[in-house]
Design a protein around this motif. Sequence first.
Motif, PDB file in Angstrom:
ATOM      1  N   PHE A 178      -2.984   0.377   1.455  1.00 54.35           N
ATOM      2  CA  PHE A 178      -1.998   0.430   2.546  1.00 54.35           C
ATOM      3  C   PHE A 178      -2.336  -0.581   3.632  1.00 54.35           C
ATOM      4  O   PHE A 178      -1.471  -1.301   4.125  1.00 54.35           O
ATOM      5  CB  PHE A 178      -1.947   1.834   3.151  1.00 54.35           C
ATOM      6  CG  PHE A 178      -1.415   2.873   2.209  1.00 54.35           C
ATOM      7  CD1 PHE A 178      -0.043   3.022   2.034  1.00 54.35           C
ATOM      8  CD2 PHE A 178      -2.271   3.690   1.507  1.00 54.35           C
ATOM      9  CE1 PHE A 178       0.456   3.971   1.170  1.00 54.35           C
ATOM     10  CE2 PHE A 178      -1.781   4.641   0.628  1.00 54.35           C
ATOM     11  CZ  PHE A 178      -0.416   4.780   0.454  1.00 54.35           C
ATOM     12  N   ALA A 179      -3.629  -0.622   3.991  1.00 48.30           N
ATOM     13  CA  ALA A 179      -4.050  -1.533   5.056  1.00 48.30           C
ATOM     14  C   ALA A 179      -3.822  -2.984   4.634  1.00 48.30           C
ATOM     15  O   ALA A 179      -3.342  -3.800   5.423  1.00 48.30           O
ATOM     16  CB  ALA A 179      -5.517  -1.303   5.398  1.00 48.30           C
ATOM     17  N   ASP A 180      -4.130  -3.304   3.380  1.00 46.35           N
ATOM     18  CA  ASP A 180      -3.914  -4.665   2.884  1.00 46.35           C
ATOM     19  C   ASP A 180      -2.443  -5.032   2.937  1.00 46.35           C
ATOM     20  O   ASP A 180      -2.068  -6.138   3.304  1.00 46.35           O
ATOM     21  CB  ASP A 180      -4.411  -4.785   1.436  1.00 46.35           C
ATOM     22  CG  ASP A 180      -5.925  -4.827   1.374  1.00 46.35           C
ATOM     23  OD1 ASP A 180      -6.538  -4.986   2.441  1.00 46.35           O
ATOM     24  OD2 ASP A 180      -6.481  -4.679   0.278  1.00 46.35           O
TER      25      ASP A 180
ATOM     26  N   PRO B 243      -0.015   1.257  11.845  1.00 45.90           N
ATOM     27  CA  PRO B 243      -0.536  -0.066  12.226  1.00 45.90           C
ATOM     28  C   PRO B 243      -0.188  -0.469  13.656  1.00 45.90           C
ATOM     29  O   PRO B 243      -0.951  -1.185  14.287  1.00 45.90           O
ATOM     30  CB  PRO B 243       0.100  -1.015  11.206  1.00 45.90           C
ATOM     31  CG  PRO B 243       1.189  -0.253  10.567  1.00 45.90           C
ATOM     32  CD  PRO B 243       0.852   1.186  10.668  1.00 45.90           C
ATOM     33  N   ASP B 244       0.964  -0.022  14.170  1.00 52.97           N
ATOM     34  CA  ASP B 244       1.338  -0.447  15.520  1.00 52.97           C
ATOM     35  C   ASP B 244       0.419   0.160  16.572  1.00 52.97           C
ATOM     36  O   ASP B 244      -0.029  -0.506  17.496  1.00 52.97           O
ATOM     37  CB  ASP B 244       2.796  -0.076  15.814  1.00 52.97           C
ATOM     38  CG  ASP B 244       3.739  -0.931  14.992  1.00 52.97           C
ATOM     39  OD1 ASP B 244       3.366  -2.086  14.702  1.00 52.97           O
ATOM     40  OD2 ASP B 244       4.818  -0.448  14.623  1.00 52.97           O
ATOM     41  N   LEU B 245       0.141   1.452  16.421  1.00 52.27           N
ATOM     42  CA  LEU B 245      -0.780   2.114  17.337  1.00 52.27           C
ATOM     43  C   LEU B 245      -2.177   1.526  17.184  1.00 52.27           C
ATOM     44  O   LEU B 245      -2.901   1.315  18.159  1.00 52.27           O
ATOM     45  CB  LEU B 245      -0.807   3.625  17.052  1.00 52.27           C
ATOM     46  CG  LEU B 245      -1.597   4.472  18.041  1.00 52.27           C
ATOM     47  CD1 LEU B 245      -0.978   4.390  19.424  1.00 52.27           C
ATOM     48  CD2 LEU B 245      -1.654   5.920  17.589  1.00 52.27           C
ATOM     49  N   TYR B 246      -2.529   1.220  15.929  1.00 47.07           N
ATOM     50  CA  TYR B 246      -3.855   0.665  15.664  1.00 47.07           C
ATOM     51  C   TYR B 246      -4.036  -0.669  16.380  1.00 47.07           C
ATOM     52  O   TYR B 246      -5.107  -0.970  16.886  1.00 47.07           O
ATOM     53  CB  TYR B 246      -4.049   0.491  14.157  1.00 47.07           C
ATOM     54  CG  TYR B 246      -5.425  -0.024  13.797  1.00 47.07           C
ATOM     55  CD1 TYR B 246      -6.520   0.831  13.824  1.00 47.07           C
ATOM     56  CD2 TYR B 246      -5.633  -1.344  13.442  1.00 47.07           C
ATOM     57  CE1 TYR B 246      -7.785   0.374  13.507  1.00 47.07           C
ATOM     58  CE2 TYR B 246      -6.892  -1.813  13.123  1.00 47.07           C
ATOM     59  CZ  TYR B 246      -7.960  -0.952  13.149  1.00 47.07           C
ATOM     60  OH  TYR B 246      -9.216  -1.407  12.847  1.00 47.07           O
TER      61      TYR B 246
ATOM     62  N   VAL C  32      -0.134  -3.777   4.904  1.00 44.61           N
ATOM     63  CA  VAL C  32       0.263  -3.976   6.294  1.00 44.61           C
ATOM     64  C   VAL C  32      -0.147  -5.358   6.767  1.00 44.61           C
ATOM     65  O   VAL C  32       0.631  -6.094   7.372  1.00 44.61           O
ATOM     66  CB  VAL C  32      -0.387  -2.903   7.199  1.00 44.61           C
ATOM     67  CG1 VAL C  32      -0.230  -3.276   8.660  1.00 44.61           C
ATOM     68  CG2 VAL C  32       0.220  -1.544   6.916  1.00 44.61           C
ATOM     69  N   ARG C  33      -1.389  -5.751   6.446  1.00 43.76           N
ATOM     70  CA  ARG C  33      -1.904  -7.042   6.891  1.00 43.76           C
ATOM     71  C   ARG C  33      -1.106  -8.186   6.265  1.00 43.76           C
ATOM     72  O   ARG C  33      -0.724  -9.134   6.939  1.00 43.76           O
ATOM     73  CB  ARG C  33      -3.383  -7.147   6.505  1.00 43.76           C
ATOM     74  CG  ARG C  33      -4.232  -7.711   7.629  1.00 43.76           C
ATOM     75  CD  ARG C  33      -5.706  -7.587   7.332  1.00 43.76           C
ATOM     76  NE  ARG C  33      -6.199  -6.238   7.542  1.00 43.76           N
ATOM     77  CZ  ARG C  33      -7.173  -5.677   6.821  1.00 43.76           C
ATOM     78  NH1 ARG C  33      -7.742  -6.335   5.841  1.00 43.76           N
ATOM     79  NH2 ARG C  33      -7.578  -4.456   7.095  1.00 43.76           N
ATOM     80  N   ALA C  34      -0.833  -8.066   4.968  1.00 43.94           N
ATOM     81  CA  ALA C  34      -0.088  -9.122   4.292  1.00 43.94           C
ATOM     82  C   ALA C  34       1.324  -9.235   4.862  1.00 43.94           C
ATOM     83  O   ALA C  34       1.842 -10.333   5.068  1.00 43.94           O
ATOM     84  CB  ALA C  34      -0.027  -8.826   2.793  1.00 43.94           C
ATOM     85  N   ARG C  35       1.944  -8.075   5.165  1.00 43.70           N
ATOM     86  CA  ARG C  35       3.293  -8.096   5.683  1.00 43.70           C
ATOM     87  C   ARG C  35       3.319  -8.751   7.067  1.00 43.70           C
ATOM     88  O   ARG C  35       4.196  -9.551   7.381  1.00 43.70           O
ATOM     89  CB  ARG C  35       3.837  -6.668   5.759  1.00 43.70           C
ATOM     90  CG  ARG C  35       5.351  -6.615   5.826  1.00 43.70           C
ATOM     91  CD  ARG C  35       5.840  -5.191   5.996  1.00 43.70           C
ATOM     92  NE  ARG C  35       5.337  -4.601   7.210  1.00 43.70           N
ATOM     93  CZ  ARG C  35       4.879  -3.356   7.290  1.00 43.70           C
ATOM     94  NH1 ARG C  35       4.823  -2.602   6.222  1.00 43.70           N
ATOM     95  NH2 ARG C  35       4.452  -2.883   8.436  1.00 43.70           N
ATOM     96  N   LYS C  36       2.324  -8.401   7.886  1.00 43.42           N
ATOM     97  CA  LYS C  36       2.256  -8.971   9.240  1.00 43.42           C
ATOM     98  C   LYS C  36       2.099 -10.486   9.184  1.00 43.42           C
ATOM     99  O   LYS C  36       2.727 -11.216   9.941  1.00 43.42           O
ATOM    100  CB  LYS C  36       1.068  -8.369   9.999  1.00 43.42           C
ATOM    101  CG  LYS C  36       1.368  -6.975  10.464  1.00 43.42           C
ATOM    102  CD  LYS C  36       0.790  -6.722  11.837  1.00 43.42           C
ATOM    103  CE  LYS C  36       1.434  -5.490  12.429  1.00 43.42           C
ATOM    104  NZ  LYS C  36       0.473  -4.451  12.687  1.00 43.42           N
TER     105      LYS C  36
END
Lengths: 191, 198
Positions: free
Chosen positions: A40-42, B91-94, A44-48
Motif C-alpha cells: 500500500f505504501a509503495d 497518506p495525507d495525514l501521514y 501511494v508513493r508511486a502514485r504521488k
Amino acid sequence: MAEEKKKLESTFVNMVLVLTAIALTSALALGFTYTKTKPFADEVRARKLAEAIEAVVPEFDELSKPFKVDGFERLELYHAKKGGEVVGTAVKSVSDQGFSGDVWVMVGFDAQGNVYNTEILEHRETPGLGTKMAMPSFKDQVKGKNPSQFKVSVVKDGGDVDAITAATISSRAFCDAVQIAYDALIKGGGK
Amino acid sequence: MNMWKEFTKGFIKENPVFVLLLGMCPTLGVTGSAMNGLGMGLASTAVLLCSNTVIALIKNLIPDKVRIPAFIVVIASFVTIVDLSLEAFLPDLYEQLGLFIPLIVVNCLILGRAEAFASRKSVGVSIIDGAGMGLGFTFALTALGGLREILGSGAIFDFKFIPETADGMLLFIMPPGAFIVLGFLIAFVNALMKKKTA
C-alpha cells in the motif's frame, strides 16, 4: 484496593527470558505489519510521484525510466515523450539548504529548458512560514523562466525571486533545488 | 472503582498537558495548527490505548528490574505499527505528521501512564485511563494548536478568515508562540480549578 499480585521475581533467568520473549513478539508483530502495509505504501508513493511528474511537464503519452546524471547522485530525471519526441523533462531535485533539512522539489522543464512548473514534494520547513513555498504566488515566480537568463535566487542574494516574508531560508532552499535541477538538466538530461 | 472518574480526570483535573505537564516535546513541536494538534493527539491516543492494554495484561510477567526496557519495547513497537499503518492507509495525514510520529516513543506521557497506572491496575481500568488521558491530550493539543493558528495564521482548521494575502502574528506559529500560548492556557486552567475548589 486489592493487594498487588505477586510479580515474577527479578532473577537472571527471568529477566533474560521475559525481555527475549517481548522482543521476539515485537519483532514478529513489526515484521508482519511491515509486509502487510508495504504494498500500500509503495502504491501511494508511486502514485504521488506520477502525479507530481504529470503536474510539472507538458502533456505527454510516454514517460522514460528514471535516469541519473553524474555529479547529481540524489537526483532522478524523467523524459516525457509525445509521439516519440521529448517534450519535457521532470527532475526530482533536492536542496539541503532548508531550515530543517532537505527540501525535495519536482521541477519540470519544457524542451527549450524553460521551467514548465514546479511541485514541492517533501520538506520539514516551519508550518505556516516555510510551508508557503507551495503557494502559487511564490513558486510560480520561476514558471516559464529559463534559469540561464532568470537568476533563480532570492532578491537578497542578488537574484530575481521575491522571498517569502519570514521564510528567506526556505525560499533559498527552493531556489537552490530549482537551480540544481537545471544544472543537472544541462549536464546530462538535455534532449 | 469509579470508571467515569478515571475517564474524565484526563480532561481537566489531571490533564496531561495543562496539569501534569507531560509530553511537552510534541505539545510544543506540532501545535502550529489545530489540525496538526488533533492528528498528533489521536495518534498518541491510539498508541496509549494499545500500550496501556498490553502492559496491564503482562504486568505480572515482567520482573520489576527490567520493567522499563520491557515497557519501552512495547511502546516503540506500537508506535512503529501506527507509523507504518498511517503511511499506507492515511497518506495525507501521514504527510502532515510523519515526522512527529516517531517522537511518540519518547513521549513521557505514555511511559508515565504505563509506569504509574497500567503496571498496577487491571486491564479494564487501564484502557479507560488510556482513553481519558489520550483524549485529554488530544483536547489540549487541539486547543493549543487552534489558538496558535487563529493568532498566527488568521485561520482555524485551515479555514482562513482574514484576507488571503495577509499574515497573522507570525510569532505565534514559531516556537516561542507555543510557550506563550501554553503559559496562558495553564494559567487559565489553574484559575478555573481554584474557583472550583474554593
